[in-house]
Design a protein around this motif. Structure first.
Motif, PDB file in Angstrom:
ATOM      1  N   ASP A 196      42.627  37.525  27.954  1.00  0.00           N
ATOM      2  CA  ASP A 196      42.453  38.974  27.942  1.00  0.00           C
ATOM      3  C   ASP A 196      41.192  39.438  28.652  1.00  0.00           C
ATOM      4  N   ASP A 197      40.494  38.535  29.361  1.00  0.00           N
ATOM      5  CA  ASP A 197      39.246  38.926  30.017  1.00  0.00           C
ATOM      6  C   ASP A 197      39.341  38.843  31.539  1.00  0.00           C
ATOM      7  N   HIS A 198      40.531  39.072  32.079  1.00  0.00           N
ATOM      8  CA  HIS A 198      40.690  39.048  33.526  1.00  0.00           C
ATOM      9  C   HIS A 198      39.857  40.151  34.174  1.00  0.00           C
ATOM     10  N   GLU A 251      33.107  42.998  33.334  1.00  0.00           N
ATOM     11  CA  GLU A 251      32.263  43.510  32.267  1.00  0.00           C
ATOM     12  C   GLU A 251      31.910  42.348  31.342  1.00  0.00           C
ATOM     13  N   ARG A 252      30.615  42.151  31.112  1.00  0.00           N
ATOM     14  CA  ARG A 252      30.130  41.120  30.210  1.00  0.00           C
ATOM     15  C   ARG A 252      29.039  41.728  29.342  1.00  0.00           C
ATOM     16  N   ASP A 253      29.249  41.743  28.018  1.00  0.00           N
ATOM     17  CA  ASP A 253      28.241  42.256  27.093  1.00  0.00           C
ATOM     18  C   ASP A 253      27.803  43.669  27.478  1.00  0.00           C
ATOM     19  N   ARG A 254      28.798  44.501  27.797  1.00  0.00           N
ATOM     20  CA  ARG A 254      28.578  45.906  28.149  1.00  0.00           C
ATOM     21  C   ARG A 254      27.819  46.095  29.460  1.00  0.00           C
ATOM     22  N   GLU A 255      27.676  45.036  30.226  1.00  0.00           N
ATOM     23  CA  GLU A 255      27.059  45.109  31.546  1.00  0.00           C
ATOM     24  C   GLU A 255      28.144  44.932  32.601  1.00  0.00           C
ATOM     25  N   TRP A 256      28.089  45.778  33.631  1.00  0.00           N
ATOM     26  CA  TRP A 256      29.104  45.750  34.685  1.00  0.00           C
ATOM     27  C   TRP A 256      28.538  45.127  35.951  1.00  0.00           C
TER      28      TRP A 256
END
Length: 419
Positions: free
Chosen positions: A84-86, A150-155
């Motif tokens: 689910d993290d594509h 998006e990783r830890d609310r960082e784009w």
């Protein structure tokens, strides 16, 4: 000529609430379309197109999906299920780069949202990858597939870039010939080396180009200030963009000529000053700071670096401490009675007066010859002290905006006072 491919990472700088919402909408729509096409077992691009066409995505994301889903469904990957993290994938025609060296945040990237909407986002690259971004921006590298994550609310946006690099074949028995490059105010760049006998060669000194940039800078600050006072912000922005494009052209031309100078020498090594040190302890007063900050020092440095790498010429760095104050012949500290003049204070030295920028370029080359090469990330106590004439970058202007009327005001940049 061999090709080199690298993935460049750009961190999207502090997206506001509006932009975060749009990025999130793009991510959700992409993953929904991906899941639907995967569940439908779309093994061809035509079948994938019939599914993803219904989703509110840009054509660049849909085209990437049409290529990707058949690989998942029995093709290259033959996946059993989806994570689910594509990331959102875009074909290379979608995202665009823009460089505004006068801004505190220099780089901007266009993120497609859907067919009639895209977002311009300020972006911070990995400093080591800056030459690759310069190559992409000037068309000397080719953009490939892009991915929005998006990783830890960082784009961030990851860009695949490919460029050709000329392989340099030089005998191991030939000693490298250091070519010093000094970037400053009186001359935009000065490139010089010693010949086989150790005698300084005839340099290339780009003083006319420095004068042109100073003139364009003055035009910019004078004209745009007047236009802004008259509430003509749009005209001021367009006028400023035109002037900065002309400065970009000058920087591009000078960097190309610096590399061409090195190409005439057998087994050259281009030697530049370490930018980490130049940016610190500089205080020339308001007028000189404004002038120096407008040179886009890092931009010229990066263009020289990537053009040299493209030509197969290695680039090394040295500590810039006192390169403009030490005599290249005897090593004694001298004086600068004029901006372009160096005077050695050692009565026994053959140097009395010398061109200051040529003296600095020779010192830069000699420091590499003496084994003082260092990486860009090295840090020690030796900053280039105030009074040297090297430039730096950054000024206070604005960058591209979203193309949507309801988009929130773009990020306000911080930098040197541009008044």
């Amino acid at each position: 000529m061999p090709e080199v491919t690298k993935t460049l990472k750009l961190h999207l700088v502090d997206p506001n609430a509006h932009k975060r919402r749009k990025l999130r909408e793009t991510l959700i729509a992409y993953r929904q379309a991906l899941q639907a096409a995967f569940d439908a077992n779309c093994t061809t691009q035509s079948a994938a197109n019939d599914v993803v066409v219904e989703y509110d995505l840009s054509g660049y994301a849909k085209n990437a999906l049409k290529k990707y889903v058949p690989q998942l469904c029995g093709g290259s990957y033959d996946a059993d299920d989806l994570q689910d993290d594509h990331p959102v994938k875009f074909t290379n025609q979608g995202p665009q780069l823009d460089h505004q060296p006068q801004n505190a945040t220099e780089w901007y990237v266009k993120i497609p949202h859907h067919e009639d909407y895209h977002l311009w986002m300020p972006a911070a690259p990995n400093p080591d990858q800056r030459p690759w971004l310069e190559a992409l921006h000037t068309g000397d590298a080719e953009m490939g597939e892009c991915r929005l994550l998006e990783r830890d609310r960082e784009w961030s946006l990851h860009i695949t870039a490919t460029r050709k690099v000329e392989a340099q074949s030089v005998s191991d028995s030939v000693e490298p010939m250091p070519v010093g490059v000094d970037i400053g105010d009186a001359a935009l760049a000065t490139v010089c080396h010693r010949d086989e006998r150790g005698i300084p060669s005839t340099p290339d000194i780009f003083t006319d180009e420095a004068a042109q940039v100073r003139h364009l800078r003055k035009m910019y600050f004078t004209a745009t200030r007047r236009l802004q006072r008259r509430k003509s912000e749009r005209i001021a922005e367009e006028y400023g963009d035109n002037l900065w494009e002309r400065i970009d052209h000058i920087i591009h031309s000078v960097s190309r000529q610096v590399v061409e100078y090195a190409q005439q020498i057998e087994n050259p090594v281009l030697v530049l000053e370490n930018l980490k040190y130049i940016r610190e302890n500089m205080d020339y007063g308001a007028f000189m700071n404004r002038r120096l900050h407008g040179w886009a020092f890092a931009k010229l440095d990066a263009q020289i670096k990537y053009k040299a790498e493209e030509a197969g010429i290695p680039v090394k760095r040295v500590n810039p401490r006192n390169t403009s104050k030490e005599c290249h012949a005897c090593g004694e500290k001298g004086t600068r009675p004029e901006q372009a003049t160096f005077r050695c204070t050692n009565d026994k030295c053959w140097v009395s007066k010398y061109h200051a920028d040529m003296n600095a370029a020779l010192n830069i080359a000699d420091r590499y010859r003496s084994g003082e090469s260092q990486s860009q990330s090295d840090r020690d106590s030796g900053q280039k002290v105030a009074g040297d004439d090297s430039a730096t970058d950054g000024a206070s202007l604005t960058g591209p905006q979203d193309n949507q009327a309801d988009a929130e005001t773009q990020q306000e940049t911080l930098g040197t006072d541009a008044s």
